[in-house]
Write an enzyme that holds these catalytic residues in place. Structure first.
Site, PDB file in Angstrom:
ATOM      1  N   GLU A 146     115.845 172.470  80.926  1.00  0.00           N
ATOM      2  CA  GLU A 146     114.846 173.483  81.278  1.00  0.00           C
ATOM      3  C   GLU A 146     115.093 174.819  80.604  1.00  0.00           C
ATOM      4  OE1 GLU A 146     116.286 171.505  83.506  1.00  0.00           O
ATOM      5  OE2 GLU A 146     114.651 170.378  84.413  1.00  0.00           O
ATOM      6  N   HIS A 215     113.401 170.262  96.252  1.00  0.00           N
ATOM      7  CA  HIS A 215     112.065 170.034  95.706  1.00  0.00           C
ATOM      8  C   HIS A 215     110.974 170.717  96.530  1.00  0.00           C
ATOM      9  CE1 HIS A 215     114.162 166.938  93.439  1.00  0.00           C
ATOM     10  NE2 HIS A 215     113.104 166.808  92.671  1.00  0.00           N
TER      11      HIS A 215
END
Lengths: 410, 436
Positions: A146, A215
């Protein structure tokens, strides 16, 4: 727009039981615009108890089936119904894709990069089919890195491209925080205005359905104090497409927040090209008694509460602030001047969250117009729990909103 | 030496990477890439390193044998090769650039101690051969991404000394209007994509610039776009994930980028050898499917030879290269660093290998330039640097009106105020007094 809300409460209309039959071929072959609900029916997201009536997030890939399931069954039932109406009906993730696709067609420097955005079509299918259409370089599947692919997007933006970077889950972007903060946010300034970073960083975030703490993050608060970045949150297919397009066209770096539980909201949107204003809030329901400021998924909890409130004789004004940074103080201010009471409903963290900033901004600018202290309902400052009931208690529920309005309007 | 040099040039030959599309699933599993054989001086010295672990002197801990320009000269002479490594004109350009780098940095130190500049100021003394050896081969359209030690990269890339000095003085005439400072030098005109103040964060940005070049060529069909990007960083960065992530991506997509490691042995106070399991950084190139090259970073001519080949490869679309330049900084990490940790003997050793002196000797010995030629350059550069200081000193400090400019490329990003107008339309905004 309004259609969506008329239906709130009639919620159970759409069920997404996993047992529904699922015909991929049919789904993929039907032109998008033929998808349509039964005549007059509007799509509803929340049940009267406040829980969402489809299960988007249950175990990753299965969620996709559930989404498409709902579509497929609906497409089945009414193939011809939509042709007479203006506009076309689609799901929120399709609206995002449509916006992206149109911008990619319009401008060859627009490209997409991220994990599984290409061949896989995106974890929530926002980029489905784009790699086939535009090629692997314009829809770049990156390794799971990322920080580096976000930095790469920034470097590409500095040198003339307009990348749309997808965080497979917004939480993953914490790994890219340095690039987002130090480079995205600061580079235009530190370079004395020499380099622009017209990048869009987007992805699914928010509290889903028992996805576990990592998440289910509410990261608006983390990003909001980065200078030089704009943040918007979409909440309907209409504004999802409009904000996506506006974000891509903006010269500023924009973080576009999508919510995992809203991807299969359905709405009829115009066929014509349109964009939304990145800095403007959206009036969802005009009213007189109290201003309710909200965004993203909480808009639906608010609208559900609004129905109860109306039945109880209240007339709340609901504004989806949409622009999380900067705030549209004009729309907000006008509402405060009318109702003199403010309730903020957000999914963000309580400490240092969007609501906290909004409270400060309203107090600073419109204190004289307030007849009661601002109430801010945020989600709890806890890591989002896995267990269903605990998770539910973490985020604001419609009943709390009703209570808060009653308290404000005493 | 020349044999060793050519071995060192490229640790690996170009290999059959898939050239069509990153989609291809049938990428051949190529043989493990060759690493230099024992004929390389660098591996040889590793053995020495292990055997001489009792040695106190850091010098023996270097991964590679150090080769001076004079050795190359001897080599050339012994073979009686008429070809010199550079022409007179090239030599003078290199010399001037290195002198500029050195003189500029020495002046920075003075100005820092005189209170003309503030903050963290990292000087490049000793490493000039790397900046000059690489950047002087670039075209204006090629990009450079630097670190916090970025003044000299900026100068080599063509940013005027006046603008860099003025930036350091925090003046409005600086290359970033005084908004960047020592560690954030940018120039869009010269495609200097910035000094990046945190370790490793510039590497992804450089990778993105290289991606843009590829994109221009392949998507936008700008066939003549052969721009390359140089990413400079140090030995400390090579233990950072972004380094590895970007090596992977650059090799995967065959991006036109050269990763230039300026291994000066020290990450502030952390010795490279104490921080790194395998100190031979160049060996990490082949692990990702790209050539890894080790070069004497105190020798501008060698750096230039290696750079030429790596840049050529990138331009031809043959992909990235990792180059480890073994160099040394003559000053502390920054001007705030007392530099008490490094062994005086180590410092003395490298001081004796000053890259500027080496080039000077080479040019004089080979009659590429006379003492007078070089003196004239020294004098010219002194004037350039003096002029830069004068310019910076006389330049105005930024006005308050500048404060809110450049936060957003589109100032609408500041949003809509209570009056319904965009805040950037408020006169107070232009005055810099608006509360945003």
């Amino acid at each position: 727009m309004a259609a969506i809300f008329q239906g709130v409460g009639a919620a159970a209309a759409l069920s997404s039981s996993p047992s529904n039959s699922f015909d991929t071929k049919k789904l993929l072959c039907s032109p998008r615009r033929s998808f349509s609900a039964r005549k007059g029916a509007s799509f509803v997201v929340v049940r009267s108890d406040g829980s969402v009536n489809f299960d988007l997030n249950h175990k990753g890939r299965r969620a996709q089936q559930l989404i498409t399931n709902a579509v497929a069954t609906k497409a089945d039932s009414s193939a011809a119904a939509s042709s007479s109406k203006p506009g076309h009906e689609l799901l929120l993730f399709e609206a995002l894709r449509e916006g992206l696709e149109e911008e990619m067609e319009r401008d060859a420097t627009v490209c997409v990069m991220g994990e599984d955005v290409g061949h896989y079509g995106g974890s929530y299918k926002v980029t489905r089919g784009l790699a086939e259409k535009f090629g692997d370089l314009r829809v770049l599947d990156t390794p799971i890195a990322e920080n580096s692919f976000t930095g790469m997007g920034i470097g590409a933006a500095m040198t003339g491209l307009r990348p749309v970077v997808e965080g497979m889950n917004m939480g993953f972007l914490l790994l890219a925080f340095n690039q987002i903060s130090n480079n995205c946010g600061m580079l235009h300034y530190t370079s004395g205005g020499q380099f622009k970073i017209p990048i869009v960083i987007r992805g699914p975030g928010g509290v889903g359905r028992q996805l576990g703490a990592e998440h289910s993050q509410r990261l608006e608060s983390y990003f909001q104090s980065i200078p030089g970045i704009q943040m918007v949150a979409c909440s309907t297919p209409y504004n999802a497409k409009g904000l996506m397009k506006a974000a891509i066209r903006s010269e500023n770096p924009v973080i576009l927040f999508e919510h995992v539980l809203l991807y299969n909201l359905k709405e009829r949107i115009p066929d014509e090209d349109y964009i939304c204003n990145l800095e403007e809030a959206e009036m969802v329901r005009p009213g007189e008694h109290v201003t309710i400021l909200t965004y993203s998924r909480m808009r639906y909890h608010v609208m559900q509460a609004a129905k109860t409130l109306v039945n109880k004789g209240y007339d709340p004004e609901v504004i989806d602030i949409r622009s999380l940074k900067p705030f549209d103080l004009y729309t907000i201010g006008n509402s405060v001047k009318k109702t003199h009471r403010v309730l903020i409903v957000e999914e963000c963290m309580r400490t240092g969250g969007i609501g906290a900033s909004l409270t400060a901004a309203i107090t600073e600018n419109f204190h004289d117009y307030l007849d009661a202290p601002i109430i801010c309902l945020s989600s709890q400052d806890v890591p989002t729990p896995y267990a269903g009931p605990l998770e539910e208690w973490t985020v604001v529920q419609p009943a709390q909103i009703v209570t808060a309005v009653e308290q404000l309007c005493q | 030496m020349s044999a060793a040099f050519s071995t060192a040039k490229f640790a690996t030959q170009p290999f059959p990477l898939n050239t069509t599309s990153p989609r291809s699933h049938d990428k051949p599993l190529f043989d493990p890439l060759k690493i230099p054989t024992s004929s390389s001086p660098f591996l040889g010295s590793t053995r020495k390193l292990r055997l001489s672990s009792s040695s106190k002197l850091n010098l023996h801990r270097r991964s590679g044998a150090v080769v001076a320009v004079s050795d190359v000269v001897k080599e050339k002479k012994s073979k009686s090769t008429p070809n010199l490594l550079i022409t007179k004109e090239e030599g003078l350009v290199l010399y001037e650039d290195m002198i500029l780098g050195r003189a500029f940095e020495d002046m920075c130190a003075q100005m820092y101690y005189r209170g003309k500049m503030f903050g963290f100021v990292h000087l490049y003394n000793g490493q000039e051969a790397v900046s000059t050896g690489f950047i002087k081969l670039l075209k204006k359209e090629d990009s450079v991404v630097s670190t916090y030690r970025d003044h000299v990269h900026a100068l080599s890339k063509g940013v005027p000394a006046r603008e860099v000095m003025s930036e350091l003085f925090g003046k409005t005439t600086g290359c970033c209007r005084g908004q960047g400072g020592s560690m954030h030098m940018f120039s869009s005109e010269h495609n200097l994509l910035g000094g990046f103040a945190f370790i490793g964060e510039g590497i992804p940005v450089a990778t993105g610039a290289a991606f843009s070049s590829k994109y221009r060529r392949e998507v936008l069909k700008q066939a003549d776009c052969d721009h390359v990007t140089l990413a400079f960083f140090g030995d400390g960065t090579c233990n950072n994930g972004q380094f590895f992530e970007c090596l992977n991506m650059a090799a995967l997509w065959k991006l036109p980028i050269i990763f230039v490691v300026e291994n000066n042995l020290w990450a502030i106070g952390m010795s490279h050898l104490r921080a790194t399991s395998d100190p031979q950084i160049y060996k990490k190139g082949p692990a990702f499917g790209m050539p890894g090259i080790h070069v004497d970073g105190m020798d501008v001519l060698k750096v230039r030879e290696v750079a030429k080949e790596a840049i050529g490869r990138a331009r031809r679309g043959e992909g990235p290269t990792l180059v480890e330049c073994e160099t040394y900084r003559f000053r502390g990490h920054s001007l705030a660093d007392p530099d008490e940790l490094r062994d005086p003997a180590e410092k003395a050793h490298y001081a004796a290998r000053d890259p500027i002196t080496a080039l000077k000797n080479y040019m004089i010995e080979n009659r590429l330039a006379s003492e007078a030629d070089l003196k004239a350059i020294d004098k010219k550069i002194d004037e350039v640097v003096e002029d830069a200081v004068e310019f910076a000193d006389e330049s105005p400090l930024p006005q308050r009106s500048q404060l809110l400019e450049n936060v957003f490329a589109d100032p609408k990003g500041f949003g809509i105020g209570p009056d319904g107008r965009y805040r950037c339309e408020d006169p107070k905004f232009t005055e810099g007094t608006a509360h945003v």
